[in-house]
Structure formats: structure tokens, C-alpha cells
Design an enzyme around this catalytic site. Structure first.
Site, PDB file in Angstrom:
ATOM      1  N   GLU A  95       0.892  -1.183   0.000  1.00  0.00           N
ATOM      2  CA  GLU A  95       0.000   0.000   0.000  1.00  0.00           C
ATOM      3  C   GLU A  95       0.916   1.214   0.000  1.00  0.00           C
ATOM      4  O   GLU A  95       1.500   1.542   1.026  1.00  0.00           O
ATOM      5  CB  GLU A  95      -0.897  -0.064   1.236  1.00  0.00           C
ATOM      6  CG  GLU A  95      -2.219   0.651   1.039  1.00  0.00           C
ATOM      7  CD  GLU A  95      -2.132   2.130   1.334  1.00  0.00           C
ATOM      8  OE1 GLU A  95      -1.861   2.901   0.382  1.00  0.00           O
ATOM      9  OE2 GLU A  95      -2.312   2.510   2.484  1.00  0.00           O
ATOM     10  N   CYS A 145      -2.199   8.929   2.542  1.00  0.00           N
ATOM     11  CA  CYS A 145      -1.904   8.371   1.215  1.00  0.00           C
ATOM     12  C   CYS A 145      -3.008   8.699   0.206  1.00  0.00           C
ATOM     13  O   CYS A 145      -2.726   8.854  -0.974  1.00  0.00           O
ATOM     14  CB  CYS A 145      -1.646   6.875   1.287  1.00  0.00           C
ATOM     15  SG  CYS A 145      -2.986   5.959   2.037  1.00  0.00           S
TER      16      CYS A 145
HETATM   17  P1  NAD Z   1      10.465   7.044   3.983  1.00  0.00           P
HETATM   18  O1  NAD Z   1      10.402   6.629   2.564  1.00  0.00           O
HETATM   19  O2  NAD Z   1      11.777   7.260   4.631  1.00  0.00           O
HETATM   20  O3  NAD Z   1       9.690   5.981   4.895  1.00  0.00           O
HETATM   21  C1  NAD Z   1       8.365   5.587   4.637  1.00  0.00           C
HETATM   22  C2  NAD Z   1       8.059   4.427   5.588  1.00  0.00           C
HETATM   23  O4  NAD Z   1       8.838   3.293   5.203  1.00  0.00           O
HETATM   24  C3  NAD Z   1       8.446   4.684   7.040  1.00  0.00           C
HETATM   25  O5  NAD Z   1       7.463   4.112   7.875  1.00  0.00           O
HETATM   26  C4  NAD Z   1       9.791   3.960   7.224  1.00  0.00           C
HETATM   27  O6  NAD Z   1       9.997   3.493   8.542  1.00  0.00           O
HETATM   28  C5  NAD Z   1       9.612   2.792   6.291  1.00  0.00           C
HETATM   29  N1  NAD Z   1      10.848   2.274   5.742  1.00  0.00           N
HETATM   30  C6  NAD Z   1      11.858   2.979   5.167  1.00  0.00           C
HETATM   31  N2  NAD Z   1      12.824   2.141   4.731  1.00  0.00           N
HETATM   32  C7  NAD Z   1      12.423   0.884   5.053  1.00  0.00           C
HETATM   33  C8  NAD Z   1      12.972  -0.429   4.851  1.00  0.00           C
HETATM   34  N3  NAD Z   1      14.135  -0.614   4.199  1.00  0.00           N
HETATM   35  N4  NAD Z   1      12.268  -1.496   5.319  1.00  0.00           N
HETATM   36  C9  NAD Z   1      11.087  -1.335   5.944  1.00  0.00           C
HETATM   37  N5  NAD Z   1      10.512  -0.138   6.135  1.00  0.00           N
HETATM   38  C10 NAD Z   1      11.163   0.955   5.692  1.00  0.00           C
HETATM   39  O7  NAD Z   1       9.604   8.357   4.104  1.00  0.00           O
HETATM   40  P2  NAD Z   1       9.060   9.216   5.325  1.00  0.00           P
HETATM   41  O8  NAD Z   1       9.765  10.532   5.339  1.00  0.00           O
HETATM   42  O9  NAD Z   1       8.919   8.471   6.597  1.00  0.00           O
HETATM   43  O10 NAD Z   1       7.626   9.445   4.723  1.00  0.00           O
HETATM   44  C11 NAD Z   1       7.474  10.258   3.607  1.00  0.00           C
HETATM   45  C12 NAD Z   1       7.027   9.531   2.388  1.00  0.00           C
HETATM   46  O11 NAD Z   1       6.577   8.225   2.668  1.00  0.00           O
HETATM   47  C13 NAD Z   1       5.845  10.276   1.830  1.00  0.00           C
HETATM   48  O12 NAD Z   1       6.264  11.098   0.782  1.00  0.00           O
HETATM   49  C14 NAD Z   1       4.917   9.224   1.381  1.00  0.00           C
HETATM   50  O13 NAD Z   1       5.101   8.991   0.008  1.00  0.00           O
HETATM   51  C15 NAD Z   1       5.335   7.963   2.055  1.00  0.00           C
HETATM   52  N6  NAD Z   1       4.394   7.496   3.064  1.00  0.00           N
HETATM   53  C16 NAD Z   1       3.271   6.881   2.607  1.00  0.00           C
HETATM   54  C17 NAD Z   1       2.357   6.428   3.518  1.00  0.00           C
HETATM   55  C18 NAD Z   1       1.090   5.757   3.068  1.00  0.00           C
HETATM   56  O14 NAD Z   1       0.130   5.799   3.806  1.00  0.00           O
HETATM   57  N7  NAD Z   1       1.080   5.115   1.917  1.00  0.00           N
HETATM   58  C19 NAD Z   1       2.577   6.581   4.878  1.00  0.00           C
HETATM   59  C20 NAD Z   1       3.750   7.210   5.305  1.00  0.00           C
HETATM   60  C21 NAD Z   1       4.674   7.652   4.371  1.00  0.00           C
END
Ligand code: NAD
Length: 482
Positions: A253, A287
Site C-alpha cells: 500500500e 496516502c
Molecule cells: P520514507 O520513505 O523514509 O519511509 C516511509 C516508511 O517506510 C516509514 O514508515 C519507514 O519506517 C519505512 N521504511 C523505510 N525504509 C524501510 C525499509 N528498508 N524497510 C522497511 N521499512 C522501511 O519516508 P518518510 O519521510 O517516513 O515518509 C514520507 C514519504 O513516505 C511520503 O512522501 C509518502 O510517500 C510515504 N508514506 C506513505 C504512507 C502511506 O500511507 N502510503 C505513509 C507514510 C509515508
């Protein structure tokens, strides 16, 4: 430290709440003040291994538990979460920043989700397929796929997790949940509700720590049979490729860039009432947040004026204050990202109709922002802003609006407001998205499929489709012998 917030949030492995093997912890901030309000335990490789093994033991017991018992325990967990709603909502607001009324709604929906999936546990029917041969019976039963590794983000600290935990448990799977390090206390309360309800030890395990270390270890682990992730598209693609390498089922997702089409005959005042609130909900960190506003040129000026009025009327502040309309962004990283995406749009010729800047003072606040005349090349027209920014562009013919809607590789939610039957027919048939909502907002009820296409992900996290993702069809074909 706030006395409402726990000093230390622990891991939960095999029913035991514990610190990480080497005692390492990470700070948790209140985004409304920037202060550290608590710490969360970080798992070592040994803790991750223990959680995987615990989930294997939990799976043996839970998958053999009658569906009616699973249903009863899950309903008890939903009841406990409802009883604790105010405590959990305040934790969400303290660690994530959203206004308390949004946090309360999150807890209410979480309880609803658990209950709905509990009910579905009783309805996981199989089928009998007529045989070609005399004396042969062919049955297909949905079987739980196995222990699941789930990774959930901070924007809805319990709702992103509860969709995965509830669907897994309803199907008979155990789970290792890697919760959000930014917002760990409310997620730990969710897990606690399942334990307090009597869900057996090892069925729900909870880790925090280094996401990349934990995900690479769990996805490769032989005990884990299913992966589920909510987060950014970039991370999702990485985890999906790891899952593929290890031949594990995966639900993804991911990000979205939801278009909002507003046609010439839409009721501007009514649309703005709904859509501006949706845009600024959780400061745009959703999202399915309405993202690019594709508005008919004849009504664009009225639409912009009304949007700006709503943006300016919002009160920013601590989510604990009942008067707050919009809280802060989750951290400085997110605020810097929003600032940069707005600066890029302005550099490329967009015009600021309202807002546009970080708010001085403590916390990670950013003004509710409306941009007009935004060129399609601007980053905000192509990347998920995940912040309180609304770019407005115009169209003349419905085909242009549909083309703009489908231009990006995202395909999560889409919104449309229209009356003309031909426009409506074109929108229904032409919009490429996992979820399309027309003339109202209504996407996230437990019984509705929730998921995207293209870069927005694979699979569904709602409705009966969500359960299917945690089962496989097990065929038994048997010939009776005398
Ligand atoms: P990010 O890409 O650093 O992290 C997004 C999420 O992924 C976080 O919960 C992080 O802990 C997890 N994550 C990162 N690397 C991982 C790995 N190797 N293995 C497992 N989990 C991992 O971004 P962020 O600054 O935390 O959030 C910003 C971006 O993330 C936003 O621009 C948005 O696109 C996306 N986001 C989407 C949702 C959603 O509901 N689909 C929720 C939160 C963030």
C-alpha cells in the site's frame, strides 16, 4: 518528559514486553513542540530472529484455533480498544501531531476494522467442486498463508497497523509487526489490546528499530510466508523485490497523488466544504489525500477563492487543543520536503494564492498552502507532496481532465464532482485508480476494498479482498475406497 507519555516503549516478543538485546533506544518527539517525550526500544538482529521464531510458534496455535474462537478474541480486542479510546487518541496526538478529534476518529475506525475482520473470520468459506469421476470429492478451503511480516508508517500510527493485524488474525495467520519508530506508543497500545483480549502468546509480535535491518532479516526468514508494507513507493519497490527474491506473497500500500476533478456544473461551495477539510486532514500526510485539483476553467476563480478562505480560516496549533484545525507535520525532514516542493513550484512559475511557508516557533508547522497556475513540470504535479499544499490547475474539456488524471504512474484514490450524465459516464469508465469516489468522500470503511494500481501498490487492505491476501486455496481431492 510528558507524564501522559510512556518513558520507554518496549518491543513485544512471544508475549514478553522487553527492551532490545543491547539496550539501544531511539528518541520520540512531540511534533507540535519538537521536544523529546519518550524513547522506544530498538531491536537487535537477535530480537528480530526471536520475533520470527515466536510468530512460527504462534502460527501453529492460532491456525489450529477454531474460527469462532478467533472471532470472539478479536471482538474482545475491539471492545478493549474502544474502552481505551481516549488514552490511545491522546498518545496519537502527542506523538504524531494530528488534532485530537482526528485521533479519536482513527481509534474508532480501528475498533470498527477489528470487529469487521473478526466477523469475516466466521465467513471464510470453502467450496466443493463437482468431480469428473465417481467417488471423488474435491474441496477447496482457504488456509492461512503463514506468519506475516508487516511494516507500517507513522501517519496513521494504529490504522495502518490494524488493517494488517486484523486481516492476518482473521485468516489464522500470526504476525511480526515492525511499527513506526516516530509514533510507537499508540501502536504498542493496539498490540496490547489483542494480548489483553487473550490472543495467544506469539500471535502478535511487535518490533521497532532500524527498518532496513528488520525488513531484510524478516523477508528472508524461512518462517515468514507473507509480507505487507505501507509507505513510500520507493521503499515498497525495494521490499517487493526482496519478497520476490524469496518467493513470498506481498501486499503493498504505497504512495498516491490523488486527482480531484471538479466539472463546470459542480456546486463549488459544497465541494470546497468537503475537499478542503480532506486536503488539510492530518496536514496532508495521508496516502489518499486529495492532491492535484483539476478544475473547470469557468469555475476555477470561485473555487480558488473559496479554497483560500478555508485555508486562511484554519487554526494551527497543538492537536491537544480542541480549537486546532490543523496540527504540525511529523518531523523536520517532512517539513523540509514540503518547503522544497513548494519552492520548486514557485521557481517554475506557479503563483502563491495562500500560505507557502513554515511557521516560526517551536514544532514542525507549515502554513496551509494553495498554489495556482502550476506548470505540469513542477515537482508537486508529479511527486507526492505529503503535506498541506493544494495545487490547482484548469481544464476545458472532460477528456483533458481524464488525461491529466491518468498521466502519472500513481493510481490510488481519485475524486470527482460532476452532474452531467455524460461527464459522469466518462469519469466512471476513464479514470485509472484503485478507488474512485464521485460527489462525496467515502473510501475507508472496513468492508470496502482499499488499495491502488500501478506505482501505488499491489493488493487490497479492506473488504473480502484483504482476507484473501492472507490465505491460499488448499485443494483436497479424494477418492473414497471401500
Ligand atoms: P520514507 O520513505 O523514509 O519511509 C516511509 C516508511 O517506510 C516509514 O514508515 C519507514 O519506517 C519505512 N521504511 C523505510 N525504509 C524501510 C525499509 N528498508 N524497510 C522497511 N521499512 C522501511 O519516508 P518518510 O519521510 O517516513 O515518509 C514520507 C514519504 O513516505 C511520503 O512522501 C509518502 O510517500 C510515504 N508514506 C506513505 C504512507 C502511506 O500511507 N502510503 C505513509 C507514510 C509515508
Amino acid at each position: 518528559m510528558s507524564n501522559e507519555y510512556p518513558d520507554l516503549i518496549r518491543l513485544c516478543i512471544g508475549g514478553e514486553r522487553r527492551t532490545g538485546g543491547d539496550g539501544q533506544t531511539l528518541p520520540v518527539e512531540n511534533p507540535a513542540t519538537g521536544e523529546v517525550i519518550g524513547r522506544v526500544a530498538a531491536a537487535t538482529a537477535g530480537d528480530t530472529e526471536a520475533a520470527a521464531q515466536s510468530s512460527a510458534r504462534g502460527f501453529r496455535e492460532w491456525s489450529a484455533t477454531p474460527a469462532f474462537r478467533r472471532y470472539g478474541l478479536m471482538r474482545d480486542a475491539a471492545r478493549l480498544l474502544r474502552e481505551r479510546a481516549e488514552t490511545v487518541a491522546r498518545l496519537i496526538t502527542l506523538e504524531q501531531g494530528k488534532p485530537l478529534r482526528e485521533a479519536r476518529a482513527e481509534v474508532a475506525l480501528a475498533s470498527d476494522l477489528i470487529e469487521w475482520f473478526a466477523e469475516e473470520a466466521r465467513r471464510l468459506y470453502g467450496r466443493v467442486i463437482p468431480s469428473r469421476q465417481e467417488g471423488v470429492t474435491q474441496t477447496v478451503m482457504p488456509h492461512p498463508v503463514g506468519p506475516t511480516a508487516a511494516f507500517t508508517p507513522w501517519n496513521f500510527p494504529i490504522n495502518q497497523a490494524v488493517r494488517k493485524v486484523s486481516a492476518a488474525l482473521a485468516a489464522g495467520c500470526s504476525i511480526v509487526l515492525k511499527g513506526p519508530e516516530e509514533t510507537p506508543a499508540s501502536c504498542a497500545e493496539l498490540v496490547q489490546a489483542f494480548h489483553d483480549a487473550g490472543v495467544p502468546v506469539g500471535v502478535v509480535n511487535l518490533l521497532y528499530g532500524n527498518p532496513a535491518d528488520i525488513s531484510s532479516a524478516l523477508i528472508a526468514h524461512p518462517a515468514i510466508r507473507k509480507i505487507s508494507f505501507t509507505g513510500s513507493t520507493a521503499v515498497g519497490k525495494h521490499l517487493a523485490s526482496l519478497a520476490g527474491r524469496h518467493m513470498k506473497r506481498a501486499t503493498m500500500e504505497l504512495g498516491g497523488h490523488s486527482p480531484v476533478i471538479v466539472t463546470r456544473d459542480a456546486d463549488v461551495a459544497a465541494v470546497i466544504e468537503l475537499i478542503a477539510a480532506a486536503k488539510f486532514r492530518n496536514a496532508g500526510q495521508v496516502c489518499v489525500s486529495p492532491t492535484r485539483f483539476i478544475v473547470h476553467e469557468d469555475i476555477a476563480a470561485d473555487f480558488t477563492e473559496a479554497f483560500v478562505a478555508k485555508a486562511r480560516a484554519l487554526t494551527l496549533g497543538s492537536g491537544l487543543d480542541e480549537a486546532t484545525g490543523m496540527g504540525p507535520l511529523v518531523n523536520e525532514k517532512r517539513r523540509a520536503a514540503v518547503r522544497s516542493i513548494v519552492a520548486d513550484a514557485l521557481d517554475r512559475g506557479a503563483r502563491l494564492a495562500s500560505g507557502g511557508a513554515p511557521v516560526d516557533g517551536p514544532g514542525y508547522f507549515f502554513e496551509p498552502t494553495v498554489l495556482v497556475d502550476v506548470p505540469v513540470s513542477a515537482r508537486i504535479m508529479n511527486e507526492e507532496p505529503f503535506g498541506p499544499v493544494a495545487p490547482i490547475v484548469t481544464f476545458a474539456e472532460i477528456e483533458e481532465a481524464v488525461a491529466e488524471t491518468n498521466r502519472l504512474d500513481y493510481g490510488l484514490a481519485a475524486y470527482a464532482f460532476a452532474r452531467d450524465p455524460q461527464d459522469l459516464a466518462r469519469l466512471r469508465s476513464g479514470v485509472e485508480a484503485g478507488m474512485l469516489t464521485i460527489n462525496h468522500l467515502g473510501l475507508s470503511h472496513p468492508e470496502l476494498p482499499f488499495g491502488g494500481i500501478k506505482d501505488s501498490g499491489i493488493g487490497s487492505e479492506g473488504g473480502e479482498e484483504a482476507l484473501e491476501a492472507y490465505t491460499y486455496p488448499r485443494l483436497v481431492t479424494e477418492r473414497a475406497i471401500a
